[in-house]
Each structure stands twice: as C-alpha cells, then as structure tokens.
Design a protein around this motif. Sequence first.
Motif: not given
Length: 528
Positions: A216-222, A274-281
């Motif tokens: 979910t976090e990765r899709l939101l980041f994208v 800030p909202l998607f730190p793991a997905a940003s990395r």
Amino acid sequence: MLSAGFPWLTTLIVVPLVGAAAVWSLPSSARRWVRHVALGFALLELLLAVGLAATFDTAAAATHQFSEVHSWIPALGVSYAVGVDGVGLLLVLLSVVLTPLVLLAAWREQGTDFEKLRHYVALILVVETFMVAVFAARDVFFFYLLFEAMLIPVYFLIGAFGGLQRRYAAVKFLIFSLVGGLVMLVAVIVLYQHGPGGADGFLTARLTGIELPVTTERLLFVAFFFAFAIKAPMWPVHTWLPDVAETAPAGTSTLLVGVLDKVGTFGMLTLCLPLFPAASRWAAPVVIVLALISILYGALLAIGQQDLMRMIAYTSVSHFGFIVLGIFAFTSVSVQGSSFYMVNHGLSTGALFLLAGFLVQRRGSQRIADFGGLQKVVPVLAGTFLVAGLSALSLPGLSTFVSEFLVLIGTFARSQPAAIVAVFGVVLAAIYILLTYQRIFTGPVQDELADTRDLSARELWVVGPLIALLLVFGFYPAPALDLVREPASVTLELVGVDDVPAAAAAGIDQSAGRGVGADLGAVEGSTK
C-alpha cells in the motif's frame, strides 16, 4: 509592529484575491488604471512577505511557523491548515518577488485593449494566491485542492493570451495535470482511510509516521510521485512543457516554470518523503535514474532547439532533474542544495523567460535564426541575458552555482556514479547557453535589427532585481542556506536514512566499480 498572532499567511493568501476582484470591478472609465491597481496589490503583497520573513525564527527553520488550523469540512476530516518552514518561506518569497516583475513586464503587452489586459493581470494575481497557499498548506486534502484549482487560471492564461497554438498547448497542459491529479486524489483518499481519521484527519502532522502495509505504501508513493513528476516536470511526462512555453506569454511561462512547477519538487520533499519513508527508500534508485535521464535529455534537446522559448523550457527539464537528484540522494547537503536550487532556478529561468519575451517583442519572432549581432545594438539587453544565461549554467559567483554544487557533492557522497553522470549536464549547459548567446547576440547585425531599441527603464526594473538577487546569493548565500539546513536534517530523520557527510565523498575507492543502482540501493540498509 504586528503581534505574533497576526494571520500572516491568510493575509498573504487573501490580498492578491482582493486585488484581482478590484481589477475586475473597475468601471470602464477607470480601465486604464488596471496596471497600476494590479501592481499596487502585488507590491503590497511583497511588503507583507518581507514582514513575514523578518518575523520568521531562523533558529527554528525546521518547524512550521505562523501556523493556523481551522476545521473546514469536519465530516471529511479537512482543515484549513497553513504554516511555513524555511523551505516554504523561500518559495513564498520567490512567488511574491516574481509576480510584480511579471506585471511590470506585461505593462505594454495588450496595448490599449484594457479589457483584455484587465483579465490578464487579474488572473496573474489569482495565480499568486494559489502559489502562496500551496506552499503553506499543511493539510493533504487542502494541498490537493490547491494543486488542482491552480490549473484553472493557468489554463486561461495560456489559452486566452498565448500564440497560435495556444488552445492545443492549454488543453495538453490541462490533460497532463488532471491525469496526475486524479491519480493523486485516489491516493489521498486511501491514505486518509489508513490514517487516524477524525475532524482533522488530513493534517500532514497526523498522517506522518503512520504504519502502512508495504504494498500500500509503495502504491501510494508511486501515485503521489507520478502527479508531482508531471508538475515538476520530469522525463518522460514532461512533453507538455515545451508546447506551453512556446505559445504562452513570457510572464505566464515565468510563473509557471519559475514557481508553479516547484509544487512538484516541493511535494516530493514535503509529502512523498515524510508520508512514505520506506517507499521513498525503495524507489530512490529508480527515481535517481529518471532524474539523470532528465538532466541529460533536457540538456541535449535544448542544444538542438530553434525556438528560443522551447530552448529555455528544455533547460528547465534538465534543471529539475538536478533538484530531484538532490532530494533522493538522501544526504543533508544534497537536500539543502535541492531546496536552494528551487529558488535559484526560479530567479535564473524567470530572468531568461522575461528577457526572451523582450527580444520576441522587438523582433516579432521566437526563431533563434531570426536574430544575430544584437550585442552591438542592444548591449544592456545582451549583458543581462548573458548574466542570466551564465546563472543557468551555474557559473561560480552566481547563486545557481551554490545550489548545483551542493547537489553534486551531496550526491557524490552517496553515489559517485550518479554524481559523475550528472556532471555531464553541467558541460551540456555551457554548450546550450553559450551557443544560444552566440547565435542571437554575436556576428554581423541583420538589417532588420539595426534599429532595435535597448532595454527601457521599466524593463531594467523587471530584470534588475533578478540579476541582483543572483549576484547577492552567489556571494552570500548564508541567509537562504540557514533556512534550508534544519529542514533537510529533519527530512532525513523522517525518511529514516543516516546522513552521509559530504566529506565522505573523498573515499572514492570505497565504492569503486559500483553502479548507480548499487550505491543507492544501499540506502535501504542505512535506516535508523
């Protein structure tokens, strides 16, 4: 002296709207005063912003100051929430500096058609409201509304006042932006559903740090990144920009590219990370590759352009690549450089667009081949264009050099291959700027240009402040860097990445032979 509780940001948001309403409500007998009224409100806005900056606590630049939070739509969790940290303050100041200069540059554009001029200057003031508001928004849904609503005045500024292909360019700009915005809207709704909820559930402070499933976090980041990449603009979703720059008035391009497009990189920095730190990395290696492609692709296409406005647009694609590179290199130095780069790019590109507009007004053509030898005829215009161009190629002594240098050394500390590839963009910048200057200003004077007039006093007041700021920040960038230093450190803490001091770049042998993906992929393992 105004009290600490004075609603600075709300006032800055409202004043241009009042100015636009005043311009639109002028009676027919007073239409000739539309320029003066619009410029008066823009200068009032500038004075208020100076007061805001004077009151800002630089020692606490990482905190959002002048905050106002009011429940707006409690049933949906939407709040009117504004506040600025050091980065937001710099971008607000950039917005209010460029607006009166754009109005002054357009002083003679519509001739005696005061009705058309009235709409143009009023829309410029409306755009100023959105620029200030979006950089101050601290509620994700409020930010999204501003992100989309600003398309309306910009669409009309392109479609109603541009060149022959204005409708095509305006529609293309709108379609690209709406597609990105709709994708982002879905992500905003999903993010709220995973958040704490409540009457203020969209506040960025409440959504930062929430636990999200990995997918979910990765899709939101994208989704967020896709919308911001269109706005930025980055390769390969940049194609709307050259068409808009070619047909839009120079002042519109100045605000669009110089300020509004920074919403994309500002959003990456203040929302995606800030909202998607793991997905940003997780996404950093791919984003860095896209940034490097943007740097080289934009620079290469700028070299081959025959249209002056399209050339400047492609240089911006390259420069935005540097900004994104610094953000996702995840070092405090590179993030500081990117934050400062957003301001410097607005100053240098704004100066280039405005000066190009003056050239086009004199020649009646945007084709670079239709110029030549102007250095002998209009030495002041040639000199200011050269300084603005040198700032675009980051000549030492001009402020863009400071920001680009910080991005490169910060990136080098994290990934030497990425920094080395980016350096080629600097070399290409020298080619496209100096080649364009040579074609327009050197050589024999064309007969049609022999009587070209130099910059007037009004036009000097337009470009003079921008050249002065480029020089001042080039030799003394400390006031701006003091505003972005702490926000950069806090951003890295929120992303969960250990900082790499720029001095670590000296250890070349430690990463010899590693590729861009390998270097940046190691970010995942450097979390705190």
